[in-house]
Design an enzyme around this catalytic site. Sequence first.
Site, PDB file in Angstrom:
ATOM      1  N   ASP A  77      17.794  20.363  37.020  1.00 39.18           N
ATOM      2  CA  ASP A  77      18.557  21.179  37.967  1.00 39.18           C
ATOM      3  C   ASP A  77      19.402  22.178  37.168  1.00 39.18           C
ATOM      4  O   ASP A  77      20.042  21.815  36.171  1.00 39.18           O
ATOM      5  CB  ASP A  77      19.454  20.287  38.835  1.00 39.18           C
ATOM      6  CG  ASP A  77      19.987  21.024  40.053  1.00 39.18           C
ATOM      7  OD1 ASP A  77      19.619  20.647  41.176  1.00 39.18           O
ATOM      8  OD2 ASP A  77      20.766  21.990  39.866  1.00 39.18           O
ATOM      9  N   ILE A  78      19.386  23.406  37.630  1.00 32.69           N
ATOM     10  CA  ILE A  78      20.071  24.468  36.884  1.00 32.69           C
ATOM     11  C   ILE A  78      21.603  24.314  36.957  1.00 32.69           C
ATOM     12  O   ILE A  78      22.316  24.783  36.081  1.00 32.69           O
ATOM     13  CB  ILE A  78      19.602  25.859  37.408  1.00 32.69           C
ATOM     14  CG1 ILE A  78      19.714  26.917  36.340  1.00 32.69           C
ATOM     15  CG2 ILE A  78      20.295  26.262  38.691  1.00 32.69           C
ATOM     16  CD1 ILE A  78      18.942  28.188  36.642  1.00 32.69           C
TER      17      ILE A  78
ATOM     18  N   HIS B 134      12.103  18.428  47.901  1.00 37.78           N
ATOM     19  CA  HIS B 134      12.428  18.011  46.529  1.00 37.78           C
ATOM     20  C   HIS B 134      13.311  16.781  46.554  1.00 37.78           C
ATOM     21  O   HIS B 134      14.113  16.585  47.464  1.00 37.78           O
ATOM     22  CB  HIS B 134      13.095  19.145  45.741  1.00 37.78           C
ATOM     23  CG  HIS B 134      14.293  19.742  46.413  1.00 37.78           C
ATOM     24  ND1 HIS B 134      14.193  20.670  47.425  1.00 37.78           N
ATOM     25  CD2 HIS B 134      15.622  19.549  46.214  1.00 37.78           C
ATOM     26  CE1 HIS B 134      15.408  21.014  47.826  1.00 37.78           C
ATOM     27  NE2 HIS B 134      16.297  20.338  47.106  1.00 37.78           N
TER      28      HIS B 134
HETATM   29  P1  AMP Z   1      19.169  21.326  47.648  1.00 31.84           P
HETATM   30  O1  AMP Z   1      20.594  21.681  47.948  1.00 31.84           O
HETATM   31  O2  AMP Z   1      18.849  19.882  47.961  1.00 31.84           O
HETATM   32  O3  AMP Z   1      18.190  22.292  48.274  1.00 31.84           O
HETATM   33  O4  AMP Z   1      19.016  21.431  46.094  1.00 31.84           O
HETATM   34  C1  AMP Z   1      18.559  22.587  45.458  1.00 31.84           C
HETATM   35  C2  AMP Z   1      18.903  22.434  44.013  1.00 31.84           C
HETATM   36  O5  AMP Z   1      18.122  23.371  43.301  1.00 31.84           O
HETATM   37  C3  AMP Z   1      20.362  22.713  43.682  1.00 31.84           C
HETATM   38  O6  AMP Z   1      20.945  21.554  43.106  1.00 31.84           O
HETATM   39  C4  AMP Z   1      20.295  23.881  42.692  1.00 31.84           C
HETATM   40  O7  AMP Z   1      21.233  23.754  41.646  1.00 31.84           O
HETATM   41  C5  AMP Z   1      18.873  23.779  42.189  1.00 31.84           C
HETATM   42  N1  AMP Z   1      18.274  25.035  41.728  1.00 31.84           N
HETATM   43  C6  AMP Z   1      18.319  26.236  42.335  1.00 31.84           C
HETATM   44  N2  AMP Z   1      17.627  27.141  41.621  1.00 31.84           N
HETATM   45  C7  AMP Z   1      17.124  26.488  40.544  1.00 31.84           C
HETATM   46  C8  AMP Z   1      16.330  26.862  39.429  1.00 31.84           C
HETATM   47  N3  AMP Z   1      15.881  28.134  39.262  1.00 31.84           N
HETATM   48  N4  AMP Z   1      16.012  25.923  38.501  1.00 31.84           N
HETATM   49  C9  AMP Z   1      16.443  24.666  38.643  1.00 31.84           C
HETATM   50  N5  AMP Z   1      17.194  24.243  39.670  1.00 31.84           N
HETATM   51  C10 AMP Z   1      17.542  25.131  40.615  1.00 31.84           C
END
Ligand code: AMP
Length: 161
Positions: free
Chosen positions: A84-85, A152
């Site tokens: 996770d970023i 996810h």
């Molecule tokens: P959700 O709120 O369950 O949809 O989680 C989405 C997650 O994706 C969040 O924790 C973000 O930090 C993560 N995220 C968003 N963009 C990226 C990316 N490019 N690479 C990795 N994680 C990401």
Amino acid sequence: MGIIVVLKHWSRRKGFTGWKIKEFLSSSLLHCLNPSHFRSIHLFTYLQSPYTSVMEPTIFHKIRDREIPADIVFEDEDVLAFKDIHPKAKTHLLFIPKQFVESIAELTPESAHLPGLLILAAQHYAKEKGIRGYKLLFNVGKEGGQEVPYLHLHLMSEQSA
Ligand code: AMP
């Protein structure tokens, strides 16, 4: 008509939405279709239908398709996992199915196995890395805190991988 039915089944199986179908039509299929197919009201209706026009690719489509970089930690035939970023724990990973489904709320009998595959992949990863305690989380829908409309599973742990 026949080709539309085949195309519908094929794209549903692949999890392709409008943009991919259009991409596929223009790259691979146009040259094999007779011009009369394009006069078909069915093809026109299909391409205009809510199913095909629902959404643009999400950030996770682009990570899955290697269009943007991610810190990938695990991959098999069905699942991809990356860091996770914006980590909310020492270890914070996201597991996505390669087959697109928007969220737990959109599961059908055909896609109901996908969360299980994500959980098994997370379990496998945790075992391999010696992570004994962790949390698994699916956010469902905007109101449930889901920012990215691509199914996810979050794996979070205060142990490092
Ligand atoms: P959700 O709120 O369950 O949809 O989680 C989405 C997650 O994706 C969040 O924790 C973000 O930090 C993560 N995220 C968003 N963009 C990226 C990316 N490019 N690479 C990795 N994680 C990401």
